[in-house]
Design a protein around this motif. Sequence first.
Motif, PDB file in Angstrom:
ATOM      1  N   ASN A  32      47.919  84.628  35.483  1.00  0.00           N
ATOM      2  CA  ASN A  32      47.788  83.435  34.667  1.00  0.00           C
ATOM      3  C   ASN A  32      46.990  83.824  33.422  1.00  0.00           C
ATOM      4  OD1 ASN A  32      48.137  80.806  33.939  1.00  0.00           O
ATOM      5  ND2 ASN A  32      46.875  79.942  35.572  1.00  0.00           N
ATOM      6  N   THR A  33      46.974  82.954  32.405  1.00  0.00           N
ATOM      7  CA  THR A  33      46.227  83.268  31.197  1.00  0.00           C
ATOM      8  C   THR A  33      45.237  82.159  30.875  1.00  0.00           C
ATOM      9  OG1 THR A  33      47.862  82.251  29.743  1.00  0.00           O
ATOM     10  CG2 THR A  33      48.110  84.599  30.192  1.00  0.00           C
ATOM     11  N   PHE A  34      44.202  82.535  30.148  1.00  0.00           N
ATOM     12  CA  PHE A  34      43.175  81.616  29.681  1.00  0.00           C
ATOM     13  C   PHE A  34      42.792  82.061  28.273  1.00  0.00           C
ATOM     14  CE2 PHE A  34      38.644  80.632  29.111  1.00  0.00           C
ATOM     15  CZ  PHE A  34      38.659  79.261  29.322  1.00  0.00           C
ATOM     16  N   ILE A  35      42.729  81.122  27.329  1.00  0.00           N
ATOM     17  CA  ILE A  35      42.356  81.431  25.947  1.00  0.00           C
ATOM     18  C   ILE A  35      40.913  80.988  25.704  1.00  0.00           C
ATOM     19  CG2 ILE A  35      42.886  81.020  23.499  1.00  0.00           C
ATOM     20  CD1 ILE A  35      45.070  82.548  24.940  1.00  0.00           C
ATOM     21  N   TRP A  36      40.134  81.856  25.082  1.00  0.00           N
ATOM     22  CA  TRP A  36      38.719  81.611  24.777  1.00  0.00           C
ATOM     23  C   TRP A  36      38.495  81.887  23.297  1.00  0.00           C
ATOM     24  CZ3 TRP A  36      35.002  85.003  22.951  1.00  0.00           C
ATOM     25  CH2 TRP A  36      33.661  84.636  23.109  1.00  0.00           C
ATOM     26  N   GLN A  37      37.734  81.019  22.609  1.00  0.00           N
ATOM     27  CA  GLN A  37      37.398  81.210  21.201  1.00  0.00           C
ATOM     28  C   GLN A  37      35.934  80.905  20.966  1.00  0.00           C
ATOM     29  OE1 GLN A  37      39.873  78.796  18.647  1.00  0.00           O
ATOM     30  NE2 GLN A  37      40.809  80.603  17.764  1.00  0.00           N
ATOM     31  N   GLU A  38      35.303  81.745  20.164  1.00  0.00           N
ATOM     32  CA  GLU A  38      33.887  81.550  19.851  1.00  0.00           C
ATOM     33  C   GLU A  38      33.564  82.382  18.609  1.00  0.00           C
ATOM     34  OE1 GLU A  38      30.491  79.805  20.113  1.00  0.00           O
ATOM     35  OE2 GLU A  38      31.617  79.646  21.972  1.00  0.00           O
ATOM     36  N   TYR A  39      32.564  81.961  17.845  1.00  0.00           N
ATOM     37  CA  TYR A  39      32.073  82.778  16.739  1.00  0.00           C
ATOM     38  C   TYR A  39      31.191  83.867  17.333  1.00  0.00           C
ATOM     39  CZ  TYR A  39      33.998  79.680  13.284  1.00  0.00           C
ATOM     40  OH  TYR A  39      34.877  78.959  12.514  1.00  0.00           O
ATOM     41  N   ASP A  40      31.481  85.127  16.962  1.00  0.00           N
ATOM     42  CA  ASP A  40      30.816  86.274  17.567  1.00  0.00           C
ATOM     43  C   ASP A  40      30.615  87.359  16.516  1.00  0.00           C
ATOM     44  OD1 ASP A  40      29.642  87.656  19.627  1.00  0.00           O
ATOM     45  OD2 ASP A  40      31.449  87.831  20.834  1.00  0.00           O
ATOM     46  N   LEU A  41      29.758  88.328  16.838  1.00  0.00           N
ATOM     47  CA  LEU A  41      29.463  89.437  15.938  1.00  0.00           C
ATOM     48  C   LEU A  41      30.241  90.683  16.355  1.00  0.00           C
ATOM     49  CD1 LEU A  41      25.603  89.109  15.551  1.00  0.00           C
ATOM     50  CD2 LEU A  41      27.293  88.900  13.734  1.00  0.00           C
ATOM     51  N   LYS A  47      28.760  87.660  22.710  1.00  0.00           N
ATOM     52  CA  LYS A  47      29.170  86.420  23.378  1.00  0.00           C
ATOM     53  C   LYS A  47      30.404  86.646  24.249  1.00  0.00           C
ATOM     54  CE  LYS A  47      27.210  83.155  20.115  1.00  0.00           C
ATOM     55  NZ  LYS A  47      27.460  81.967  19.290  1.00  0.00           N
ATOM     56  N   LEU A  48      31.340  87.457  23.773  1.00  0.00           N
ATOM     57  CA  LEU A  48      32.537  87.749  24.563  1.00  0.00           C
ATOM     58  C   LEU A  48      32.167  88.478  25.849  1.00  0.00           C
ATOM     59  CD1 LEU A  48      35.599  87.932  25.049  1.00  0.00           C
ATOM     60  CD2 LEU A  48      35.607  89.984  23.607  1.00  0.00           C
ATOM     61  N   PHE A  49      31.324  89.495  25.755  1.00  0.00           N
ATOM     62  CA  PHE A  49      30.954  90.247  26.954  1.00  0.00           C
ATOM     63  C   PHE A  49      30.093  89.415  27.903  1.00  0.00           C
ATOM     64  CE2 PHE A  49      32.257  93.804  24.264  1.00  0.00           C
ATOM     65  CZ  PHE A  49      33.128  94.427  25.143  1.00  0.00           C
ATOM     66  N   LYS A  50      29.302  88.509  27.359  1.00  0.00           N
ATOM     67  CA  LYS A  50      28.539  87.598  28.220  1.00  0.00           C
ATOM     68  C   LYS A  50      29.488  86.690  28.999  1.00  0.00           C
ATOM     69  CE  LYS A  50      24.813  84.232  28.083  1.00  0.00           C
ATOM     70  NZ  LYS A  50      23.845  83.506  27.258  1.00  0.00           N
ATOM     71  N   TRP A  55      32.524  85.319  33.980  1.00  0.00           N
ATOM     72  CA  TRP A  55      33.799  85.199  34.699  1.00  0.00           C
ATOM     73  C   TRP A  55      33.770  86.049  35.972  1.00  0.00           C
ATOM     74  CZ3 TRP A  55      38.512  82.821  32.888  1.00  0.00           C
ATOM     75  CH2 TRP A  55      39.582  83.001  33.763  1.00  0.00           C
ATOM     76  N   GLN A  56      33.361  87.287  35.844  1.00  0.00           N
ATOM     77  CA  GLN A  56      33.350  88.183  36.999  1.00  0.00           C
ATOM     78  C   GLN A  56      32.378  87.715  38.078  1.00  0.00           C
ATOM     79  OE1 GLN A  56      32.577  91.847  34.878  1.00  0.00           O
ATOM     80  NE2 GLN A  56      34.749  92.395  34.917  1.00  0.00           N
ATOM     81  N   ARG A  57      31.314  87.064  37.673  1.00  0.00           N
ATOM     82  CA  ARG A  57      30.302  86.602  38.627  1.00  0.00           C
ATOM     83  C   ARG A  57      30.657  85.261  39.258  1.00  0.00           C
ATOM     84  NH1 ARG A  57      26.605  86.617  35.086  1.00  0.00           N
ATOM     85  NH2 ARG A  57      26.530  84.373  34.720  1.00  0.00           N
ATOM     86  N   GLU A  58      31.269  84.316  38.490  1.00  0.00           N
ATOM     87  CA  GLU A  58      31.419  82.944  38.938  1.00  0.00           C
ATOM     88  C   GLU A  58      32.848  82.471  39.230  1.00  0.00           C
ATOM     89  OE1 GLU A  58      28.792  81.010  39.564  1.00  0.00           O
ATOM     90  OE2 GLU A  58      27.346  82.496  38.830  1.00  0.00           O
TER      91      GLU A  58
END
Length: 89
Positions: A32-41, A47-50, A55-58
């Motif tokens: 399945n797919t999930f789309i995520w968007q956020e302002y990041d550096l 923020k992406l790696f956080k 995701w991996q934890r919860e």
Amino acid sequence: MEQNETELMLKGYGLTTAEFFYHMPDYVHVLNTFIWQEYDLAPDHPKLFKFIEFWQREIEGPLHSVKFTHRKMIAPGEWRNMVGEFRVN
């Protein structure tokens, strides 16, 4: 203190869009797919790696892969504060 999008862009942030491919918990052979968007550096994308760590934890659906893109909307030199207004009747 939360910053607005313009302040983030002036500090070098860009819009990061990630597409997560993950296995369904009850049907491990189905992706399945999930789309995520956020302002990041870029290039570190904290923020992406956080979010990936969250995701991996919860989340029960194990990740298959993540595809992402990053786009800087404006750079500090491209923006200037304008003071004044013109009225056209």
